[in-house]
Design a protein around this motif. Structure first.
Motif, PDB file in Angstrom:
ATOM      1  N   LYS A  32     -25.059 -49.024  -8.230  1.00 48.11           N
ATOM      2  CA  LYS A  32     -25.158 -49.049  -6.765  1.00 48.11           C
ATOM      3  C   LYS A  32     -24.187 -48.065  -6.118  1.00 48.11           C
ATOM      4  CE  LYS A  32     -26.604 -52.162  -4.337  1.00 48.11           C
ATOM      5  NZ  LYS A  32     -27.589 -52.853  -3.582  1.00 48.11           N
ATOM      6  N   MET A  33     -22.899 -48.187  -6.423  1.00 49.44           N
ATOM      7  CA  MET A  33     -21.896 -47.322  -5.804  1.00 49.44           C
ATOM      8  C   MET A  33     -22.088 -45.877  -6.242  1.00 49.44           C
ATOM      9  SD  MET A  33     -19.137 -47.160  -3.809  1.00 49.44           S
ATOM     10  CE  MET A  33     -17.962 -48.479  -3.758  1.00 49.44           C
ATOM     11  N   TYR A  36     -25.305 -44.383  -4.581  1.00 51.08           N
ATOM     12  CA  TYR A  36     -25.151 -44.202  -3.139  1.00 51.08           C
ATOM     13  C   TYR A  36     -24.185 -43.064  -2.827  1.00 51.08           C
ATOM     14  CZ  TYR A  36     -24.626 -45.108   1.776  1.00 51.08           C
ATOM     15  OH  TYR A  36     -24.616 -44.955   3.142  1.00 51.08           O
ATOM     16  N   LYS A  40     -25.062 -39.531  -0.894  1.00 46.82           N
ATOM     17  CA  LYS A  40     -24.548 -39.299   0.455  1.00 46.82           C
ATOM     18  C   LYS A  40     -23.291 -38.424   0.503  1.00 46.82           C
ATOM     19  CE  LYS A  40     -27.402 -42.129   2.589  1.00 46.82           C
ATOM     20  NZ  LYS A  40     -28.267 -41.796   3.657  1.00 46.82           N
ATOM     21  N   SER A  78     -13.651 -45.339   4.355  1.00 46.01           N
ATOM     22  CA  SER A  78     -15.020 -45.841   4.343  1.00 46.01           C
ATOM     23  C   SER A  78     -16.038 -44.798   4.763  1.00 46.01           C
ATOM     24  CB  SER A  78     -15.130 -47.044   5.264  1.00 46.01           C
ATOM     25  OG  SER A  78     -14.895 -46.633   6.596  1.00 46.01           O
ATOM     26  N   ASP A  81     -19.059 -45.643   7.062  1.00 46.07           N
ATOM     27  CA  ASP A  81     -20.365 -46.025   6.522  1.00 46.07           C
ATOM     28  C   ASP A  81     -20.337 -47.516   6.164  1.00 46.07           C
ATOM     29  OD1 ASP A  81     -22.732 -46.307   5.084  1.00 46.07           O
ATOM     30  OD2 ASP A  81     -22.544 -44.337   4.153  1.00 46.07           O
ATOM     31  N   GLU A  82     -21.204 -48.288   6.785  1.00 46.90           N
ATOM     32  CA  GLU A  82     -21.242 -49.732   6.541  1.00 46.90           C
ATOM     33  C   GLU A  82     -21.648 -50.061   5.102  1.00 46.90           C
ATOM     34  OE1 GLU A  82     -20.402 -52.498   8.293  1.00 46.90           O
ATOM     35  OE2 GLU A  82     -19.478 -51.074   9.661  1.00 46.90           O
ATOM     36  N   ASN A  83     -22.475 -49.237   4.488  1.00 47.90           N
ATOM     37  CA  ASN A  83     -22.902 -49.499   3.112  1.00 47.90           C
ATOM     38  C   ASN A  83     -21.738 -49.417   2.130  1.00 47.90           C
ATOM     39  OD1 ASN A  83     -25.636 -49.919   3.693  1.00 47.90           O
ATOM     40  ND2 ASN A  83     -26.001 -47.711   3.754  1.00 47.90           N
ATOM     41  N   ILE A  84     -20.835 -48.487   2.369  1.00 47.71           N
ATOM     42  CA  ILE A  84     -19.659 -48.375   1.496  1.00 47.71           C
ATOM     43  C   ILE A  84     -18.761 -49.593   1.681  1.00 47.71           C
ATOM     44  CG2 ILE A  84     -17.566 -47.042   1.038  1.00 47.71           C
ATOM     45  CD1 ILE A  84     -19.171 -44.535   1.748  1.00 47.71           C
ATOM     46  N   SER A  86     -19.677 -52.564   2.622  1.00 49.40           N
ATOM     47  CA  SER A  86     -20.368 -53.698   2.012  1.00 49.40           C
ATOM     48  C   SER A  86     -20.270 -53.666   0.487  1.00 49.40           C
ATOM     49  CB  SER A  86     -21.829 -53.687   2.447  1.00 49.40           C
ATOM     50  OG  SER A  86     -22.566 -54.644   1.764  1.00 49.40           O
ATOM     51  N   LEU A  87     -20.497 -52.501  -0.110  1.00 50.09           N
ATOM     52  CA  LEU A  87     -20.390 -52.383  -1.565  1.00 50.09           C
ATOM     53  C   LEU A  87     -18.981 -52.675  -2.052  1.00 50.09           C
ATOM     54  CD1 LEU A  87     -22.552 -49.252  -2.403  1.00 50.09           C
ATOM     55  CD2 LEU A  87     -22.783 -51.518  -3.398  1.00 50.09           C
ATOM     56  N   LYS A  90     -18.406 -56.380  -2.087  1.00 50.99           N
ATOM     57  CA  LYS A  90     -19.078 -57.011  -3.222  1.00 50.99           C
ATOM     58  C   LYS A  90     -18.307 -56.777  -4.511  1.00 50.99           C
ATOM     59  CE  LYS A  90     -23.736 -56.777  -1.344  1.00 50.99           C
ATOM     60  NZ  LYS A  90     -25.064 -56.125  -1.463  1.00 50.99           N
TER      61      LYS A  90
END
Length: 118
Positions: A32-33, A36, A40, A78, A81-84, A86-87, A90
């Motif tokens: 995932k990380m 992504y 990006k 970060s 970026d909200e995805n980073i 969030s990852l 997690k």
């Protein structure tokens, strides 16, 4: 008959849960990380992966390099970026999942011993 098998079933369940927790952590970092960040922010990500500042503990390959380990655990960068974010949350949840798993194993082991099943 069932009492004799409880120990074996319990060991299989414990091993399965441990493998699941570890593989989830591995998946979040390596797939995932990595996917992504490569898609990006490939320039910064590749620089972190080429970092040579690692002191080589045995678990180093899990995080590729010390720069990625520091990026996940120590930095708050970060890239807006909200995805980073969030990852990273997690991945950091691992620090709670693993100790809770071991506490649960100890607790249930004592309970099964106290009940006479182990």
């Amino acid at each position: 008959m069932i009492k004799d098998m409880v120990g074996y079933i319990y060991l299989i369940v414990i091993a399965s849960i441990f493998i699941f927790i570890w593989m989830r952590h591995y998946y979040l970092i390596h797939f995932k990380m990595n996917n992504y960040m490569s898609a990006k922010y490939s320039t910064q990500w590749n620089e972190m992966k080429r970092d040579t500042g690692w002191y080589r503990p045995t678990w180093a390959t899990l995080y590729y390099t010390k720069a990625i380990y520091d990026f996940i655990w120590r930095s708050e960068e970060s890239f807006d970026d909200e995805n980073i974010i969030s990852l990273r949350k997690k991945i950091k949840r691992f620090i709670w999942e693993l100790p809770l798993f071991f506490i649960g194993v100890i607790f249930f082991s004592f309970c099964l011993i106290w009940l006479g099943w182990l």
